[in-house]
Structure formats: C-alpha cells, structure tokens
Write an enzyme that holds these catalytic residues in place. Structure first.
Site, short mmCIF file in Angstrom:
data_model
loop_
_atom_site.label_atom_id
_atom_site.label_comp_id
_atom_site.label_asym_id
_atom_site.label_seq_id
_atom_site.Cartn_x
_atom_site.Cartn_y
_atom_site.Cartn_z
N ARG A 43 -4.59 -6.25 -13.93
CA ARG A 43 -5.51 -7.39 -14.11
C ARG A 43 -5.48 -8.32 -12.89
NH1 ARG A 43 -3.34 -9.80 -19.31
NH2 ARG A 43 -4.97 -11.37 -19.15
N ARG A 53 3.27 -14.73 -23.47
CA ARG A 53 2.15 -15.18 -24.32
C ARG A 53 2.13 -14.45 -25.66
NH1 ARG A 53 -3.81 -15.51 -21.96
NH2 ARG A 53 -3.54 -13.29 -21.49
N ARG A 70 -0.71 -9.33 -26.69
CA ARG A 70 -1.88 -8.55 -26.27
C ARG A 70 -1.41 -7.30 -25.52
NH1 ARG A 70 -6.15 -12.69 -23.52
NH2 ARG A 70 -6.41 -10.84 -22.19
N ARG A 126 -17.21 -12.81 -14.42
CA ARG A 126 -16.01 -12.32 -13.75
C ARG A 126 -16.34 -11.47 -12.53
NH1 ARG A 126 -12.52 -12.30 -18.58
NH2 ARG A 126 -10.37 -11.84 -18.07
N LYS A 186 -7.07 -20.68 -18.92
CA LYS A 186 -8.50 -20.84 -19.19
C LYS A 186 -8.78 -20.96 -20.68
CE LYS A 186 -9.88 -16.94 -17.31
NZ LYS A 186 -8.62 -16.41 -16.75
#
Ligand code: AMP
Length: 210
Positions: free
Chosen positions: A167, A123, A156, A84, A9
């Site tokens: 998550r 990531r 992160r 969300r 996203k």
C-alpha cells in the site's frame, strides 16, 4: 482528504463530517461493505484490496459518481480515500462541474513513515460501528469488545505487514502525484497529521472552513 495510509484520513474525515453535518464518503468503507455482503462489486474488488493494491479506476469512479449524485450530498460532503489516482481526480473534477459544485478543498494529512507504520500495525476496526481504534488505546486489546458499541474488533487484512508495504508503494506511485495536481490548481492545504487527536481535528476543521 488526502494522505498516505495511516495518516488518519478516516478518523479525521468522520469527525469533520459530523462537525459540518454532511456525509462522510469513504470508497474503502463502501468496498469493504460490498466484500462483506459478497456482492458482484465485492467479488471484483476483494483480490485487489487484500493485496493492498488499488481497485481499477472505472469501478471506483462509478461508485463515487453514484454516491455524490445522491440528495444528501447537496450541501456538501467529506471524501475519504477518493480520488487516489490522477484519472480519478480528473473524473471527480468533471463530476463537480457537471453537478455545478464549488471547487474542492483538498486537505493533505502529513505523517512520517515510522508513525504511519505504528498506526497501521496497531489499528483495529469495529464490525458494529465501523469505529477505528488502536491497540495503544486503553481498553483496546486483541479480542476485546469495541469500547464504543461493544461490537467485535478486527484487524484489516490489508493492515498485515506484507499488504502495508504494498500500500505504501502504491501510494507513492499512484496517489502522491495528486499533491502536485491539487497544488497546481491552488486547492491544496497541507496539515500535520501528528500530535494529539484533538489538535489535528482542530487543524482540519479550520483548514476546511477558512
Ligand atoms: P481505505 O479504507 O481507503 O484504505 O481503502 C482500502 C482499500 O480499498 C484500498 O487499499 C484499495 O484496495 C481500495 N480502495 C479504496 N478507495 C479506492 C480508490 N479511490 N481507488 C482504488 N482503490 C480504492
């Protein structure tokens, strides 16, 4: 822009906003910035974020309202990571009506679970330019400088395995119902988020503009 964690996203929303010449609005970026600056908002949000949970609706809705109200959103905007939850989507509908805006276009990026986990675990983010990278990319390794701006790359906290599991569960419980919500209103386009970056970008662009 809708989709599970790791769907791409953020990456695609930035590119689309550049192509359209409108702001990219990421509630995650706004919250991370607040945490980094240790503001009141940041202190309230940090615990939820580190655990991979959602920040309470009223906080996030207030952030989004304030941001969408600004002058630079007059010609449009790309929303990334908001809404969300169903209450957030309802608040957004209300804000769009109050601002006299056209209905939203909702692009749902779809990726398989394996690919999602691969992306999240590798990531890396840049402290300098907010760029998003992956350790599989050439020149992106632990402790290497950002390939774009030379800034510091970091992982992160919520990309660690424990938070990623949370998550995903949170996504399935609270965010996935938005697919039905927007599909019922005829606003949803599903887009495959797998394949080469440029191809996904082209699918997103054409869905946004058609
Ligand atoms: P993101 O960068 O979009 O993955 O967001 C990172 C974290 O910020 C999420 O895991 C949540 O803790 C929080 N967050 C971002 N956007 C929202 C939202 N719309 N509602 C609730 N929490 C959010």
């Amino acid at each position: 822009m809708l989709g599970p964690p790791g769907a791409g996203k953020g990456t695609q929303a930035v590119r689309l906003s550049e192509q359209l010449g409108v702001p990219h609005i990421s509630t995650g970026d706004i919250l991370r910035e607040a945490v980094a600056q240790d503001t009141e908002l940041g202190r309230q949000a940090k615990g939820y974020m580190d655990a991979g949970e959602l920040v309470p609706d009223e906080l996030v809705i207030a952030i989004a309202r304030e941001r969408l109200d600004r002058e630079d959103c007059a010609a449009g905007f790309v929303l990334d990571g908001f809404p969300r939850t169903v209450p957030q989507a309802e608040a957004l509908d209300e804000a769009m009506r109050a601002l006299g805006r056209e209905p939203l276009r909702v692009l749902n990026l779809e990726v398989g679970e394996q690919e999602m986990l691969r992306r999240l675990s590798g990531r890396r983010m840049c402290r300098g330019c907010d760029g998003i990278f992956h350790v599989d990319q050439e020149g992106v390794e632990a402790d290497s400088p950002c390939p774009e701006c030379g800034g510091q790359l970091y992982q992160r906290t919520d990309d660690q395995p424990e938070a990623v599991r949370e998550r995903l569960a949170v996504y399935q419980r609270q965010t996935e119902p938005l697919i039905q919500y927007y599909s019922d209103r005829g606003l949803l386009t599903n887009i495959s988020g797998e394949g080469a970056l440029g191809e996904i970008q082209e699918r997103v662009r054409s869905a946004a503009q058609n």
